[in-house]
Design an enzyme around this catalytic site. Structure first.
Site, short mmCIF file in Angstrom:
data_model
loop_
_atom_site.label_atom_id
_atom_site.label_comp_id
_atom_site.label_asym_id
_atom_site.label_seq_id
_atom_site.Cartn_x
_atom_site.Cartn_y
_atom_site.Cartn_z
N ASP A 137 13.71 133.44 67.69
CA ASP A 137 12.88 134.49 68.28
C ASP A 137 12.31 133.94 69.58
O ASP A 137 11.46 133.05 69.57
CB ASP A 137 11.76 134.83 67.27
CG ASP A 137 10.96 136.04 67.70
OD1 ASP A 137 11.09 136.47 68.86
OD2 ASP A 137 10.20 136.56 66.86
N LEU A 138 12.77 134.46 70.68
CA LEU A 138 12.30 133.98 71.97
C LEU A 138 10.84 134.38 72.19
O LEU A 138 10.43 135.48 71.83
CB LEU A 138 13.16 134.59 73.09
CG LEU A 138 14.41 133.90 73.60
CD1 LEU A 138 14.77 132.63 72.86
CD2 LEU A 138 15.59 134.83 73.70
N TYR A 163 10.66 139.14 77.78
CA TYR A 163 10.70 139.73 79.12
C TYR A 163 9.82 138.93 80.08
O TYR A 163 10.18 138.71 81.24
CB TYR A 163 10.23 141.19 79.11
CG TYR A 163 11.15 142.18 78.42
CD1 TYR A 163 12.32 141.78 77.78
CD2 TYR A 163 10.82 143.54 78.41
CE1 TYR A 163 13.13 142.71 77.14
CE2 TYR A 163 11.64 144.48 77.76
CZ TYR A 163 12.78 144.05 77.14
OH TYR A 163 13.57 144.97 76.51
N ARG A 173 -2.28 136.70 77.06
CA ARG A 173 -2.72 136.85 75.66
C ARG A 173 -4.04 136.17 75.41
O ARG A 173 -4.87 136.65 74.63
CB ARG A 173 -1.66 136.30 74.71
CG ARG A 173 -0.46 137.21 74.65
CD ARG A 173 0.59 136.76 73.66
NE ARG A 173 1.86 137.39 74.03
CZ ARG A 173 2.92 137.46 73.26
NH1 ARG A 173 2.90 136.92 72.05
NH2 ARG A 173 4.01 138.06 73.68
N GLU A 192 16.00 138.31 69.54
CA GLU A 192 16.11 137.63 68.25
C GLU A 192 17.57 137.49 67.85
O GLU A 192 18.39 138.35 68.13
CB GLU A 192 15.36 138.41 67.17
CG GLU A 192 13.86 138.48 67.40
CD GLU A 192 13.14 139.23 66.29
OE1 GLU A 192 13.67 139.32 65.17
OE2 GLU A 192 12.03 139.73 66.57
#
Length: 718
Positions: A43-44, A48, A80, A136
């Site tokens: 899972d990168l 984006y 975040r 993913e």
DNA sequence: CAGGGGGTGT
DNA sequence: ACACCCC
């Protein structure tokens, strides 16, 4: 009629039991553990945003949000920290974080391209890779693990990365396969980072569900292994049923109606009652999911089964606007389709009408066959295709909307499906075996070679790689990568526990090197190391080289041998970095290496004959890889090395890095240009519908590698 | 749910 | 053609 499991009545009982079962080495346990799969989930991180930060490294230090319409679809970790979250409205996000830098992300071209590079890279190590969205990938490495296990002593193994709810676990017979899986995952993540500059998480477990769930437990850029007896704990840690992948909005609502809100609720609910709501198959499926049981296979990624393009808007209410918007969509879609190379046989138009209630529900579509003459024009890139499709669109539109009445649309989507490789009557097995270079005549099938399979594979020359290779201009346009920031050193990485034994970043400890050697399967012990090592062109970083799958390594070595042309490109390999020496972490070509640095690479050069790997596929991946490398050469050195020749980029195939090209001697450039001009028709590969398939998945038979030969073009003037 | 994709099952 | 799933 499903090929899926049957007799899984007792799967439920058995696996619940095995969850609860202590690690007693009973006979049944042994048997099941042998049949246990090892599944990886990748899972990168904020995909984006990562792509945009690669394109513009200045964004790395700033809070970055990717905007589609009025939504922040994802954001980097800087953002975040300031409270920005995925799928937050732009207004809210800017309120939270006034300095938020916004990048429009409605055009997915770049993301798609890089996404496939990741999948391709993974597939080059192990063909069983399944995509889930753009960021993913699942991978079934059971066989890889088995092979490695045979060649290594358990005492030499250790886990890489975190282990769910454990600090440290010794490797024993029970968990050895997962331990090997964790090492493989670490290698893959390192490869993705080295080759593509992307970080991400991985989960290692015995099925897709668990791998996916556990991959998110340590978040950016870390990996986690789930030991079987921690399954119940992982599942009950989920805050709601909707957190179970496979249980979506609708299912959750139905379950809620039954009084079920937690994972436990669903686990304990009487199956017969569940069957009444969902039918037998689905009832079992979702209850199994709640228990961490998921027998769904990893199905090989192939080329996409459909291509679509859409746009949403506040309001479209006239036919003229519909036609105009549809034409725009069709123009870009047909272009993509053309690059893909296959021929679409079905066209679909989808609309969303504005409604006060029910906004989410209201998509309507009509589809129709695409007349052959139109389909051919699409794949050929004939611009006549667009008006023809537009005409189809209008007809379909009128089947949905009465334009004499007022209407209010908020979305239009055009989609090609039923994609078939172009048929080419002259293509045959014979031509396959004769017209390619010897190195590309390997089979792409992972299964044993069946003649007809062989033929369809041979003739189906579409590859995903083609798509992005052709679109590679976008990659080439990517801004210089600041390797100092994008390739953090091992120490600066955020996950102390996942020290990678094969990291090219830093000198590897003797211990980990030995460990790694032992893990690796059949090293080419019969090939003298010096011989192999000397085959690497001087500019090729062995540490990077070794990250390539061995069959690609062999391929490259073969190509290096054939032509000494590597020196054409790397002859001036002494142009090493003047950069900070500490920056050896950077992925580099042209970086001088001492002979001893070559040695570890040898461990990765195993006998390709023992693998029957699908060269076609992997070569296209290698090609991506090489393109990237050349991109990096350009990025890191463009300031010290003046181009020797200026050539219009339009004359250079999109998959050839202009900078690398410019470094070639002028006469070689001329020769290449001539060759490319001659090959133009050849590059656009025709091919045959791929029936028959090799793997779990039938529909698509991803035959790849139409441009395999092109990888050699980086090295040979020919 | 948004957004711009993609998938399978009926 | 839609329902549902995933990101």
């Amino acid at each position: 009629m499903d090929t899926d499991e049957d007799g899984d009545n007792n799967d439920w009982d058995r696996s619940l039991e095995s969850d609860m079962l202590e690690t007693e080495g009973s006979m049944t346990n042994r048997v099941t553990s042998i049949s246990q799969k090892v599944i990886l989930h990748f899972d990168l991180d904020c995909f984006y945003a990562q792509v945009e930060m690669i394109r513009n490294p200045a964004l790395r230090t700033k809070p970055l949000g990717i905007q589609q319409k009025y939504i922040i679809v994802t954001c980097n970790y800087v953002a975040r920290e300031q409270g920005v979250t995925k799928l937050m409205s732009v207004t809210d996000a800017v309120e939270k974080c006034p300095q938020l830098v916004l990048v429009k992300g409605e055009d997915l071209t770049n993301y798609r391209e890089i996404s496939y590079k990741v999948t391709d890279l993974l597939m080059s190590y192990c063909p069983l890779v399944e995509r889930l969205g753009f960021d993913e990938n699942y991978m079934d490495v059971t066989e890889m693990v088995e092979r490695r296990l045979k060649e290594t002593r358990i005492s030499d193994l250790s886990f890489s990365g975190h282990i769910y709810k454990h600090e440290c676990v010794a490797v024993d017979e029970e968990n050895a396969r997962l331990a090997v899986g964790s090492v493989i995952a670490a290698e893959m993540r390192q490869a993705i980072f080295s080759m593509l500059g992307l970080t991400g998480c991985a989960g290692i477990a015995s099925n897709k569900l668990l791998a996916k769930l556990v991959s998110g437990t340590f978040k950016p850029n870390q990996q986690t292994t789930l030991l079987p007896y921690s399954t119940a704990e992982l599942m009950s840690s989920l805050t709601g049923l909707i957190r179970v992948p496979g249980i979506g909005y609708k299912t959750r609502e139905k379950l809620k109606a039954l009084g079920l809100v937690s994972v436990r609720d669903l686990q304990l609910f009487p199956l017969p009652d569940l069957v009444k709501e969902f039918g037998e198959v689905n009832a079992k499926r979702i209850q199994n999911l709640a228990c961490g049981i998921d027998e769904s296979p990893v199905t090989s990624a192939g080329p996409p089964q459909s291509l679509s393009d859409e746009d949403s808007f506040k309001k479209i209410s006239t036919l003229e606007e519909v036609v105009k918007k549809t034409e725009e969509l069709l123009t870009s879609l047909t272009e993509r389709m053309h690059k893909d190379g296959r021929q679409p046989h079905t066209f679909r138009l989808t609309i969303r009408r504005y409604t006060v209630t029910n906004r989410w529900f209201s998509r309507e579509s009509r589809q129709c066959p695409i007349p052959n003459h139109t389909g051919i024009k699409i794949t050929c890139g004939n611009s006549e295709a667009v008006p023809q499709l537009l005409s189809l669109s209008v007809k379909l539109f009128h089947k949905m909307v009465d334009t004499r009445e007022p209407f209010h649309l908020t979305l239009l989507n055009v989609c090609f499906s039923n994609l078939q490789a172009k048929s080419s009557s002259k293509s045959s097995i014979a031509s396959f075996f004769t017209h390619k270079s010897p190195t590309t005549t390997q089979l792409t099938s992972q299964r044993q070679v069946e003649p007809d399979l062989c033929e369809s594979v041979a003739n189906s020359q579409f590859t995903q790689a083609d798509v992005f290779h052709k679109e590679d201009k976008t990659w080439n346009s990517i801004k210089p990568i600041e390797h100092t920031s994008i390739f953090p050193t091992q120490e600066s990485q955020t996950q102390p526990t996942s020290i990678n034994p094969i990291s090219p970043m830093q000198p590897v400890s003797e211990h980990s090197r030995v460990t790694n050697m032992n893990i690796r399967e059949s090293c080419m012990s019969n090939v003298p190391e010096e011989t192999l090592c000397s085959k690497l062109p001087p500019g090729v970083d062995p540490e990077v080289f070794k990250l390539l799958p061995e069959h690609i390594q062999m391929e490259l070595i073969t190509s290096f041998q054939k032509k000494d042309s590597a020196e054409l490109i790397y002859g001036s390999a002494d142009t090493s970095f003047e950069d900070d020496p500490a920056d050896h972490s950077t992925l580099t070509f042209n970086q001088p290496r001492t002979p001893e640095r070559c040695e570890p690479a040898l461990n990765y050069c195993r006998n390709s004959a023992s693998h029957n790997h699908e060269l076609d596929k992997t070569l296209s991946s290698a090609q991506s890889t090489m393109e990237l490398h050349s991109g990096l050469i350009k990025d890191t050195e463009s300031h010290d090395i003046p181009a020797t020749t200026q050539t219009p980029q339009s004359d250079i195939p999109p998959n050839v890095d202009p900078y690398v090209f410019s470094q070639l001697p002028a006469d070689v450039q001329r020769e290449l240009l001539t060759e490319w001009k001659q090959q133009k028709p050849v590059l656009k590969i025709p091919s045959k519908h791929s029936h028959k398939t090799s793997n779990t998945k039938d529909k698509k038979n991803a035959a790849k590698g139409s441009q395999c030969n092109n990888i050699l073009k980086y090295f040979k003037p020919n």
